[in-house]
Scaffold this motif. Structure first.
Motif: not given
Length: 272
Positions: A224, A228, A231
């Motif tokens: 990822k 991401q 977050d």
């Protein structure tokens, strides 16, 4: 599998780390170490069950029957090394040399040896010592696939090994070669904050280091984007986003980009 014989000329911190990694990859490796100051590698020679070679005996001990010779001397000393070796490198055997010199190109290295010799240029970082390093490599034209496979095998316990075009070696130097120092600074700063709020120094260092290690593993293993993953940790109105916003306001990301850029530009300056 036949025993592999590896020579190493100039055994400083980086070369020592690589020697340890090679030994982990193949405990039966026939390793020959040559260093200007013999006392500095006495313990390493014993630990790795290696052979010690005097610098003035390299031509007799290393140049015949050695599968690969790593060069760990400083960039400014490479020309003098081969000048001292003189005609002894002019042998029929196609020696493969591996250079750790950051600012010496493949073309410059090839000019030091007969045409039928091969060169691999590497840019490792210090975590190779614990098997978590990143080593960029490129090689001269005509390197046999069998030789490249052997190189990858003996370096397999050092961490990640990636082929990079030589034109990007200065970038690899700033990104992978220098960046461990920046991460050490981050961990140190995190530990200072922990101590300021009551943790002892060892606890703070362990927390910071494990956070960095765990976060890095998340990026590598999940595939990822770092944004991401960031977050996923930042709840609305929560504690993490408060810290993220403060780091952003203080120029955290900009400082990292500028630091890596400064290292890359310095590498380019040294190549001139």
């Amino acid at each position: 599998m036949a025993q592999t014989t590896i020579g190493m000329i100039g055994v400083g911190n980086m070369a020592s780390a690589i020697a340890k990694a090679m030994h982990r990859a193949d405990a039966n490796l026939d390793l020959w170490l040559a260093n200007r100051t013999a006392n500095k590698i006495k313990s390493l020679v014993q630990t790795l069950s290696a052979q010690h070679v005097l610098m003035d005996e390299i031509d007799k001990a290393l140049l015949k029957g050695t599968d690969m010779i790593f060069i760990g001397v400083k960039p400014k000393d490479i020309s003098a090394l081969f000048a001292n070796l003189g005609d002894s490198v002019n042998i029929d055997q196609a020696i493969t040399w591996v250079s750790m010199a950051s600012n010496v190109s493949l073309a410059e290295l090839k000019a030091l040896t007969p045409e039928h010799h091969h060169w691999i240029r590497i840019m490792p970082n210090t975590p190779v010592e614990v098997g978590e390093g990143f080593t960029s490599y490129c090689f001269s034209e005509g390197l046999p696939e069998e030789t490249l496979s052997k190189f990858k095998r003996i370096m397999s316990a050092s961490g990640t090994i990636t082929h990079i075009e030589e034109a990007l070696f200065d970038v690899a130097s700033g990104m992978a070669g220098c960046s461990p120092a920046f991460i050490y600074q981050l961990i140190e700063a995190m530990s200072d904050a922990g101590v300021a709020y009551g943790l002892n120094r060892q606890q703070s260092i362990e927390m910071g280091a494990q956070a960095v290690k765990g976060a890095a593993s998340m990026v590598l293993e999940t595939g990822k984007h770092p944004a991401q993953l960031k977050d996923a940790v930042t709840s609305p109105g929560g504690t993490t986003i408060a810290g993220v916003n403060t780091l952003e306001a203080e120029g955290f990301r900009a400082a990292i980009i500028k630091g890596i850029s400064a290292s890359i530009e310095k590498t380019r300056e040294l190549q001139k």
